[in-house]
Design an enzyme around this catalytic site. Structure first.
Site, PDB file in Angstrom:
ATOM      1  N   ASN A 250       0.782  -1.203  -0.001  1.00 36.26           N
ATOM      2  CA  ASN A 250       0.075  -0.002  -0.032  1.00 36.26           C
ATOM      3  C   ASN A 250       0.797   1.384  -0.205  1.00 36.26           C
ATOM      4  O   ASN A 250       0.291   2.179  -0.607  1.00 36.26           O
ATOM      5  CB  ASN A 250      -1.001  -0.165   0.988  1.00 36.26           C
TER       6      ASN A 250
ATOM      7  N   GLU B  48       4.922  -3.489  12.228  1.00 34.85           N
ATOM      8  CA  GLU B  48       3.985  -2.542  12.125  1.00 34.85           C
ATOM      9  C   GLU B  48       2.841  -3.183  11.288  1.00 34.85           C
ATOM     10  O   GLU B  48       2.905  -3.418  10.189  1.00 34.85           O
ATOM     11  CB  GLU B  48       4.468  -1.137  11.198  1.00 34.85           C
TER      12      GLU B  48
ATOM     13  N   CYS C 223      -3.251   1.074   7.115  1.00 31.52           N
ATOM     14  CA  CYS C 223      -3.525   0.421   8.521  1.00 31.52           C
ATOM     15  C   CYS C 223      -3.857   1.377   9.321  1.00 31.52           C
ATOM     16  O   CYS C 223      -4.311   1.162  10.337  1.00 31.52           O
ATOM     17  CB  CYS C 223      -2.042  -0.026   8.813  1.00 31.52           C
TER      18      CYS C 223
ATOM     19  N   GLU D  31       8.610   2.676  14.728  1.00 36.69           N
ATOM     20  CA  GLU D  31       9.394   3.262  13.346  1.00 36.69           C
ATOM     21  C   GLU D  31       9.816   4.818  13.746  1.00 36.69           C
ATOM     22  O   GLU D  31       8.960   5.290  14.375  1.00 36.69           O
ATOM     23  CB  GLU D  31       8.772   2.934  12.261  1.00 36.69           C
TER      24      GLU D  31
END
Length: 477
Positions: free
Chosen positions: A154, A252, A286, A458
């Site tokens: 994505n 993630e 997400c 992150e």
């Protein structure tokens, strides 16, 4: 690209190489499922060659100067800016991004690389007091070694730019395994890093199906850290492998993110946030707000305005700046989106907007009256589908918002700052946004979630820890 005959190989040691067994796979344009490109389909042997190349390069790259790494990263950002249109087109034609989303992603990727430049001089330690007279006690950070970066379909350029640049900034080398549904852009990004001056072997890309070769990468003894973005199921599997081999891992994963709209909210801004929060890249994010909770006092008015706006979201030419909804990436994902909508409809949900398809595109869909027996209630749809619920009491909506195994991002619209902070403290999520959408990110922030949404964070500061080892050193006078 559109060339169905030539095959792009893996990127190892600054050159393309075919799969060890000659395997080839197709990358499809999700708009019409035509062949966009053919790439090498990797094997465990290919993974080993890439890791060995990265490990060999690490021997010298870890000692590269701060000036060199800063210069290479600066050049990479400059080249990406110069080649912006090339990467925008790759995002559109290989991944089904609209021009608006592809432009946003490319610009964001440039900023991520520039932010990594600042990391180079922050790979540092500190002096510590000691219990022993005359002793100098200090810490310093050393790069871990080879980092495995596994990216999703994505936002492939955002993830590659952030994670590869951050790892390279610390002195690590990289093996990148991109999604099999969007591999070409990662190969082109690796080429760009070569042109920026990074030495051979510092960035390597193996294309293929992660189901077949992912374990060969994450469990490879020379891989010292893993950064994965993708589904919760795969993330948990990778976490187990890393635990068995005592590797540092950052995950993630998915999200079922709540957006709460109080009765004192600015309704126009709340509607805008609810639209952007779920329909950017047709819900394939997400951090999308797939659950919207609206105070009953304003629920009818909100639904009326929201459904009208959503029904008007553009589904035209991907090059048109007014187009918001592009195609869903693959047939497997399309079937998931269809199942969630049909299941909700069959069990009594009301479709206030959308629910129909144009080719591989699902119209932006608003579901009302969603109940706990429907798949869309708890499962991540990863498509342009949102459920809207009314609520009466703040404490009740807090319980509903937290009634999920996920915990990535959350948002609230309200004029009451005290209530907003109560929400920020009480919501079980790694990121909270007040009067702005859940779909928010910046280069330096700690990006990540809790529960089934991930492990670790992150970002420039977080990745300094993820990609380096802290060492304690003493000198006795």
């Amino acid at each position: 690209m559109g060339d169905s005959t030539s095959v792009m190989g893996h990127w190892v040691n600054h050159s393309y190489a075919p799969a060890s067994d000659g395997g080839v796979m197709e990358s499809l344009n999700p708009l019409d499922d035509s062949v966009f490109a053919k790439v090498a389909e990797g094997t465990p042997e290919d993974i080993d060659k890439a890791v060995q190349a990265a490990h060999e390069a690490f021997g010298s790259y870890k000692d590269s100067s701060t000036n060199e790494r800063e210069a290479w990263l600066c050049k990479a950002a400059e080249l990406l800016e110069q080649r912006r249109e090339e990467f925008i087109r790759l995002l559109m034609e290989e991944g089904g991004s609209t021009r608006k989303k592809a432009t946003f992603e490319t610009n964001k990727s440039i900023s991520f690389i520039r932010a990594a430049v600042g990391m180079v001089r922050h790979v540092s330690g500190k002096t510590l007091p000691s219990d022993y007279p005359g002793r100098i006690s200090m810490t310093w950070r050393s790069p871990r070694g080879v980092v495995a970066v596994i990216t999703p379909f994505n936002v492939p350029l955002i993830k590659a730019s952030r994670l590869c640049a951050n790892a390279l900034a610390t002195g690590c080398t990289v093996v990148l395994l991109p999604s099999e549904e969007h591999p070409v852009i990662s190969l082109k990004f690796a080429e760009l890093l070569k042109d920026a001056g990074f030495p051979a072997g510092t960035i390597n890309v193996v294309t293929g199906n992660g189901y077949n070769i992912g374990d060969s990468l994450t469990a490879h003894p020379l891989v010292k850290a893993v950064s994965f973005t993708g589904s919760t199921v795969v993330g948990k599997h990778i976490q187990k492998l890393c635990a068995e081999h005592n590797k540092h891992v950052t995950l993630e994963l998915g999200g079922k993110n709540p957006l709460v709209i109080m009765n004192d909210a600015n309704l126009q801004k709340a509607v805008e946030g609810a639209v952007r929060g779920i329909f950017m890249h047709q819900g394939q994010a997400c951090v999308s707000s797939s659950r919207v909770y609206v105070h009953r006092d304003i629920y009818p008015k909100f639904v009326e305005i929201y459904a009208k706006v959503v029904s008007g979201l553009g589904m035209g030419d991907l090059d048109d700046p007014e187009t918001i909804i592009g195609p869903i990436i693959s047939d497997r994902q399309r079937q998931r989106v269809k199942r969630h909508i049909e299941d909700a409809r069959d069990k009594g949900a009301t479709i206030a907007a959308g629910g129909n398809w144009e080719g591989n595109r699902c119209a932006a869909t608003v579901l009302l009256d969603v109940t706990s027996d429907m798949a869309a209630f708890r499962e991540e749809t990863f498509g342009p589908v949102v459920s809207v619920y009314p609520f009466d009491d703040f404490d009740d909506v807090m319980r509903e918002a937290n009634d999920t195994s996920y915990g990535l991002s959350a948002a609230i619209y309200t004029s009451d700052i005290e209530l907003a902070m109560k929400y920020a403290k009480g919501i079980e999520a790694g990121m909270v946004h007040i009067n702005s959408p859940s779909i928010t990110d910046e280069a330096h922030v700690p990006f990540g979630g809790v529960g089934d949404s991930g492990f670790g964070r992150e970002g420039t500061e977080a990745d300094l820890e993820a990609f380096t080892e802290l060492k304690w050193v003493t000198i006795q006078a």
